[in-house]
Design a protein around this motif. Structure first.
Motif, PDB file in Angstrom:
ATOM      1  N   GLU A 108      30.094  42.952  28.215  1.00 15.94           N
ATOM      2  CA  GLU A 108      29.546  42.644  28.879  1.00 15.94           C
ATOM      3  C   GLU A 108      29.385  42.377  30.264  1.00 15.94           C
ATOM      4  O   GLU A 108      27.823  41.835  31.112  1.00 15.94           O
ATOM      5  CB  GLU A 108      29.313  40.562  28.622  1.00 15.94           C
ATOM      6  N   ALA A 109      30.016  43.362  31.203  1.00 15.39           N
ATOM      7  CA  ALA A 109      30.226  43.203  32.800  1.00 15.39           C
ATOM      8  C   ALA A 109      28.997  44.536  32.954  1.00 15.39           C
ATOM      9  O   ALA A 109      29.398  45.473  32.404  1.00 15.39           O
ATOM     10  CB  ALA A 109      31.533  43.917  33.007  1.00 15.39           C
ATOM     11  N   PRO A 110      27.876  44.606  33.836  1.00 17.27           N
ATOM     12  CA  PRO A 110      28.440  45.243  35.176  1.00 17.27           C
ATOM     13  C   PRO A 110      29.395  46.079  35.044  1.00 17.27           C
ATOM     14  O   PRO A 110      30.245  46.544  35.564  1.00 17.27           O
ATOM     15  CB  PRO A 110      27.485  45.174  36.315  1.00 17.27           C
ATOM     16  N   GLU A 111      28.866  47.842  34.486  1.00 17.58           N
ATOM     17  CA  GLU A 111      30.009  48.866  34.672  1.00 17.58           C
ATOM     18  C   GLU A 111      30.106  49.185  35.527  1.00 17.58           C
ATOM     19  O   GLU A 111      31.768  49.349  36.066  1.00 17.58           O
ATOM     20  CB  GLU A 111      29.082  50.216  34.335  1.00 17.58           C
ATOM     21  N   SER A 112      29.950  48.464  36.718  1.00 13.79           N
ATOM     22  CA  SER A 112      30.660  48.850  38.534  1.00 13.79           C
ATOM     23  C   SER A 112      31.920  47.726  38.434  1.00 13.79           C
ATOM     24  O   SER A 112      32.555  48.096  39.388  1.00 13.79           O
ATOM     25  CB  SER A 112      29.173  48.449  39.686  1.00 13.79           C
ATOM     26  N   GLU A 113      31.888  46.654  37.534  1.00 10.98           N
ATOM     27  CA  GLU A 113      32.107  45.600  37.434  1.00 10.98           C
ATOM     28  C   GLU A 113      33.920  45.912  36.939  1.00 10.98           C
ATOM     29  O   GLU A 113      34.879  45.563  36.424  1.00 10.98           O
ATOM     30  CB  GLU A 113      32.544  44.176  36.771  1.00 10.98           C
ATOM     31  N   HIS A 114      33.653  47.110  35.393  1.00 12.97           N
ATOM     32  CA  HIS A 114      34.632  47.573  34.909  1.00 12.97           C
ATOM     33  C   HIS A 114      35.918  48.221  34.997  1.00 12.97           C
ATOM     34  O   HIS A 114      37.283  47.738  34.635  1.00 12.97           O
ATOM     35  CB  HIS A 114      34.449  49.004  34.281  1.00 12.97           C
ATOM     36  N   GLU A 115      35.828  48.581  37.035  1.00  8.36           N
ATOM     37  CA  GLU A 115      37.521  49.365  37.529  1.00  8.36           C
ATOM     38  C   GLU A 115      38.470  47.801  37.458  1.00  8.36           C
ATOM     39  O   GLU A 115      39.690  48.077  36.954  1.00  8.36           O
ATOM     40  CB  GLU A 115      37.325  49.674  38.392  1.00  8.36           C
ATOM     41  N   LYS A 116      37.794  46.876  38.049  1.00 10.88           N
ATOM     42  CA  LYS A 116      38.224  45.505  38.086  1.00 10.88           C
ATOM     43  C   LYS A 116      38.709  44.800  36.991  1.00 10.88           C
ATOM     44  O   LYS A 116      40.262  44.379  36.255  1.00 10.88           O
ATOM     45  CB  LYS A 116      37.943  44.210  38.731  1.00 10.88           C
ATOM     46  N   VAL A 117      38.145  44.972  35.820  1.00 13.74           N
ATOM     47  CA  VAL A 117      38.925  44.464  34.322  1.00 13.74           C
ATOM     48  C   VAL A 117      40.044  44.935  33.835  1.00 13.74           C
ATOM     49  O   VAL A 117      40.918  45.017  33.261  1.00 13.74           O
ATOM     50  CB  VAL A 117      37.759  44.367  33.728  1.00 13.74           C
ATOM     51  N   HIS A 118      39.802  46.651  34.058  1.00 11.72           N
ATOM     52  CA  HIS A 118      40.704  47.418  33.998  1.00 11.72           C
ATOM     53  C   HIS A 118      41.743  47.339  34.413  1.00 11.72           C
ATOM     54  O   HIS A 118      43.346  47.306  34.172  1.00 11.72           O
ATOM     55  CB  HIS A 118      40.394  48.818  33.707  1.00 11.72           C
ATOM     56  N   ASP A 119      42.359  46.974  35.988  1.00 15.20           N
ATOM     57  CA  ASP A 119      42.501  46.553  36.664  1.00 15.20           C
ATOM     58  C   ASP A 119      43.962  45.432  36.312  1.00 15.20           C
ATOM     59  O   ASP A 119      45.401  45.260  35.525  1.00 15.20           O
ATOM     60  CB  ASP A 119      42.805  46.546  38.185  1.00 15.20           C
ATOM     61  N   LEU A 120      43.336  44.264  35.613  1.00 16.29           N
ATOM     62  CA  LEU A 120      43.758  43.513  35.357  1.00 16.29           C
ATOM     63  C   LEU A 120      44.798  43.589  33.683  1.00 16.29           C
ATOM     64  O   LEU A 120      45.172  43.325  33.351  1.00 16.29           O
ATOM     65  CB  LEU A 120      42.963  42.292  35.318  1.00 16.29           C
TER      66      LEU A 120
END
Length: 76
Positions: free
Chosen positions: A51-63
């Motif tokens: 659901e997240a914009p691709e620009s936010e994927h890194e933050k999700v992956h970090d968590l």
């Protein structure tokens, strides 16, 4: 989803991660129970990637990496 919505979801995930760590330290819950709850949260974060914009994927992956670290520590 907007970046703000993603950030709110990540804030919930971060808070849950802190609570899991506190439960481990206090011994109030078994490691297996905490692992199961952390797995559910991690699965929700994986779903967030859809659901997240691709620009936010890194933050999700970090968590997700932090959840993986916690879960690995629980089984060792």
């Amino acid at each position: 989803m907007t970046a703000d919505e993603v950030e709110r979801c990540l804030a919930v995930g971060r808070e849950a991660l802190v609570q899991f760590a506190e439960l481990v330290i206090s011994g109030e819950r078994s490691r297996g129970e905490i692992y199961a709850r952390a797995r559910v949260e991690a699965d929700a974060l994986i779903s967030l990637l859809d659901e997240a914009p691709e620009s936010e994927h890194e933050k999700v992956h970090d968590l997700l990496d932090r959840y993986d670290t916690l879960m690995a520590a629980l089984v060792n």
